[in-house]
Design a protein around this motif. Structure first.
Motif, PDB file in Angstrom:
ATOM      1  N   THR A   1       0.779   5.531  -0.156  1.00 56.59           N
ATOM      2  CA  THR A   1      -0.029   6.746  -0.041  1.00 56.59           C
ATOM      3  C   THR A   1       0.892   7.956  -0.178  1.00 56.59           C
TER       4      THR A   1
ATOM      5  N   ASP B   1       0.858  -1.191   0.000  1.00 53.70           N
ATOM      6  CA  ASP B   1       0.000   0.000   0.000  1.00 53.70           C
ATOM      7  C   ASP B   1       0.892   1.238   0.000  1.00 53.70           C
TER       8      ASP B   1
ATOM      9  N   SER C   1      -2.313   0.361  -4.476  1.00 55.65           N
ATOM     10  CA  SER C   1      -2.295  -0.893  -3.724  1.00 55.65           C
ATOM     11  C   SER C   1      -2.177  -2.052  -4.705  1.00 55.65           C
TER      12      SER C   1
ATOM     13  N   ASN D   1      -4.100   9.383  -5.224  1.00 59.22           N
ATOM     14  CA  ASN D   1      -2.737   9.253  -4.701  1.00 59.22           C
ATOM     15  C   ASN D   1      -2.564   8.083  -3.736  1.00 59.22           C
ATOM     16  N   ILE D   2      -3.371   7.051  -3.915  1.00 59.07           N
ATOM     17  CA  ILE D   2      -3.247   5.817  -3.141  1.00 59.07           C
ATOM     18  C   ILE D   2      -3.131   4.655  -4.129  1.00 59.07           C
TER      19      ILE D   2
END
Length: 199
Positions: free
Chosen positions: A86, A84, A137, A134-135
């Motif tokens: 961020t 993940d 995964s 802006n994440i």
């Protein structure tokens, strides 16, 4: 002409162990992962994502995949990891948090990320990660296995056990672009946080 110095990538690495979960006809090999480590390191320590000298109202300026910040993920080759990422939405003048609401001292940043897990640091083998707000995964095995299902559970630790026999390295690429508007001159920085755990 205004100059923007650089964006600092400060990676906060959270190495987590997942809890046991068993579903019908699906074994979570994360049950075995508490005895194994996964580690994250910079391939080139101290090397940040740098956009160089930028000019006021220059518009969109990007760092490509080939020029990305590279991190290594070392872990058990036949286990999956969940990654993940961020990133802050803005680069801020001198890292000043009050600039988050002031367009004259913030630069919008858009995160992009990819990984390669075929045994070498090769951007031609990189798999682009989906990014929303802006994440990013992704879940993937430390070592690519094609369409083959996961192997058996990891070998239990025993006397003389050598975990290096089961280790492999995957590569994580962090890059992106900024949109330079009417901003004050100075050094702009931002943070990217990365967490990695076995599935």
């Amino acid at each position: 002409m205004y100059a923007i110095k650089y964006i600092s990538l400060i990676a906060c690495f959270a190495i987590l162990n997942s809890f046991s979960t068993v579903f019908a006809q699906e074994i979570d090999f994360g049950d075995y992962s508490s005895i194994y480590n996964v580690s994250v390191a910079e391939l080139n320590p101290g090397e940040d994502i740098e956009f160089g000298m930028l000019v006021q109202n220059e518009g969109v300026v990007g760092i490509s995949l080939i020029n990305s910040k590279i991190l290594t993920i070392d872990g058990v080759k036949y286990l999956d990891v969940i990654v993940d990422i961020t990133a802050d939405n803005y680069l801020l003048l001198n890292g000043d948090l009050s600039c988050q609401t002031n367009p004259s001292c913030r630069i919008p940043f858009t995160l992009q990320a990819a990984y390669a897990n075929r045994g070498s640091n090769n951007t031609n083998q990189a798999i682009i990660m989906s990014v929303a707000a802006n994440i990013a995964s992704a879940q993937f095995p430390i070592r690519y296995r094609g369409n083959v299902p996961p192997g058996p559970p990891p070998t239990p630790v025993y006397e003389g056990f050598n975990p290096n026999l089961f280790q492999e390295t995957a590569y994580l690429y962090i890059y992106g672009f900024v949109n330079v508007g009417s901003i004050d001159a100075g050094s702009y920085t931002s943070n990217v946080t990365i967490s990695i755990s076995y599935d």
